[in-house]
Each structure stands twice: as structure tokens, then as C-alpha cells.
Design a protein around this motif. Structure first.
Motif, short mmCIF file in Angstrom:
data_model
loop_
_atom_site.label_atom_id
_atom_site.label_comp_id
_atom_site.label_asym_id
_atom_site.label_seq_id
_atom_site.Cartn_x
_atom_site.Cartn_y
_atom_site.Cartn_z
N CYS A 27 -8.30 22.58 -10.15
CA CYS A 27 -8.95 21.97 -11.30
C CYS A 27 -10.20 22.78 -11.63
O CYS A 27 -11.00 23.09 -10.74
CB CYS A 27 -9.34 20.54 -10.96
SG CYS A 27 -10.40 19.79 -12.20
N LYS A 29 -12.82 22.05 -12.84
CA LYS A 29 -14.07 21.34 -12.67
C LYS A 29 -14.37 21.00 -11.22
O LYS A 29 -15.43 21.33 -10.71
CB LYS A 29 -14.04 20.03 -13.48
CG LYS A 29 -15.40 19.63 -13.94
CD LYS A 29 -15.44 19.55 -15.44
CE LYS A 29 -16.86 19.48 -15.94
NZ LYS A 29 -16.89 19.23 -17.37
N ILE A 34 -3.93 21.29 -8.19
CA ILE A 34 -2.97 20.64 -9.06
C ILE A 34 -1.67 21.44 -9.00
O ILE A 34 -1.61 22.59 -9.39
CB ILE A 34 -3.51 20.56 -10.49
CG1 ILE A 34 -4.72 19.62 -10.50
CG2 ILE A 34 -2.44 20.08 -11.45
CD1 ILE A 34 -5.44 19.54 -11.80
N TYR A 44 -3.27 14.18 -10.18
CA TYR A 44 -3.35 14.27 -11.64
C TYR A 44 -2.34 13.34 -12.29
O TYR A 44 -1.39 12.88 -11.65
CB TYR A 44 -3.10 15.71 -12.12
CG TYR A 44 -1.68 16.18 -11.85
CD1 TYR A 44 -0.68 15.94 -12.79
CD2 TYR A 44 -1.36 16.85 -10.69
CE1 TYR A 44 0.61 16.36 -12.56
CE2 TYR A 44 -0.07 17.28 -10.45
CZ TYR A 44 0.91 17.03 -11.39
OH TYR A 44 2.19 17.44 -11.15
N LYS A 62 -4.40 14.96 -16.73
CA LYS A 62 -5.75 14.50 -16.48
C LYS A 62 -5.99 14.52 -14.98
O LYS A 62 -5.22 13.96 -14.21
CB LYS A 62 -5.94 13.08 -17.01
CG LYS A 62 -7.41 12.68 -17.08
CD LYS A 62 -7.59 11.25 -17.48
CE LYS A 62 -7.43 10.38 -16.24
NZ LYS A 62 -7.68 8.96 -16.47
N CYS A 63 -7.04 15.21 -14.58
CA CYS A 63 -7.40 15.25 -13.17
C CYS A 63 -7.93 13.88 -12.76
O CYS A 63 -8.87 13.36 -13.37
CB CYS A 63 -8.46 16.33 -12.94
SG CYS A 63 -9.08 16.35 -11.25
N THR A 68 -11.23 15.34 -15.87
CA THR A 68 -11.10 16.43 -16.83
C THR A 68 -9.68 16.50 -17.37
O THR A 68 -8.72 16.37 -16.63
CB THR A 68 -11.44 17.78 -16.15
OG1 THR A 68 -12.78 17.73 -15.68
CG2 THR A 68 -11.28 18.94 -17.12
N ILE A 70 -6.68 18.62 -18.84
CA ILE A 70 -6.24 20.00 -18.68
C ILE A 70 -4.98 20.22 -19.50
O ILE A 70 -4.02 19.47 -19.40
CB ILE A 70 -5.96 20.32 -17.20
CG1 ILE A 70 -7.22 20.07 -16.36
CG2 ILE A 70 -5.48 21.74 -17.05
CD1 ILE A 70 -6.97 19.96 -14.88
#
Ligand SMILES: [Zn+2]
Length: 85
Positions: A27, A29, A34, A44, A62-63, A68, A70
């Protein structure tokens, strides 16, 4: 692509053609791994899938760690050599 100021809820784009190995990536962030093979949705959640001509063109994730969003692109890009026999 132009980078804008970092804010909450931003969407990061990952180009799969630039990822080595089995398609897993950290990820952007929080660094959570992932992996497309991970179907538990613990790390995720798949938000949206975009399909064109029966082929996956884009995936939105979405993480779950940091929230976040993605965007995964690059599914359709294959080496041109492989289309010829
Ligand atoms: Zn994250």
C-alpha cells in the motif's frame, strides 16, 4: 499524471505492468501487502471492477488498514510478442 497535495481519501494508482513478481504490492500509504491472490478481504476490499470486452481493465481497491483508495491499471498490457505465433 500530476501529483496533487496529499489529502485524506486520495486515490493512488498502481500500474501492474510496473510490478515485479506475482502482482502483490505494498500500500502506497501504510505499506500493507496487497496481493491479488488474497481473497479474504482482510487487507483490502474491492470497491469497483471495470470490464471491457470481457477483460478486466481496472480494479478499485480500498486498503482496510489506512483507507486509501487504490486504482489498479495495466491489466490488458501484454508483450506484443506473445500475440504472434
Ligand atoms: Zn494502506
Amino acid at each position: 499524471m500530476r501529483k496533487t497535495a496529499t489529502k485524506k481519501g486520495e486515490t493512488c494508482t498502481i500500474d501492474l505492468t510496473k510490478i515485479d513478481g506475482d502482482g502483490a504490492f505494498p500500500c502506497p500509504k501504510c505499506g500493507a501487502t496487497i496481493s491479488p491472490d488474497d481473497e479474504t478481504e482482510e487487507v483490502y476490499t474491492i470497491v469497483e471492477t471495470r470490464v471491457k470486452n470481457d477483460e478486466l481493465t481496472e480494479l478499485k481497491l480500498k486498503c482496510n488498514q489506512c483507507g486509501t483508495k487504490i486504482r489498479l491499471t495495466g491489466f490488458l498490457l501484454r508483450p506484443p510478442e506473445e500475440t504472434q505465433t
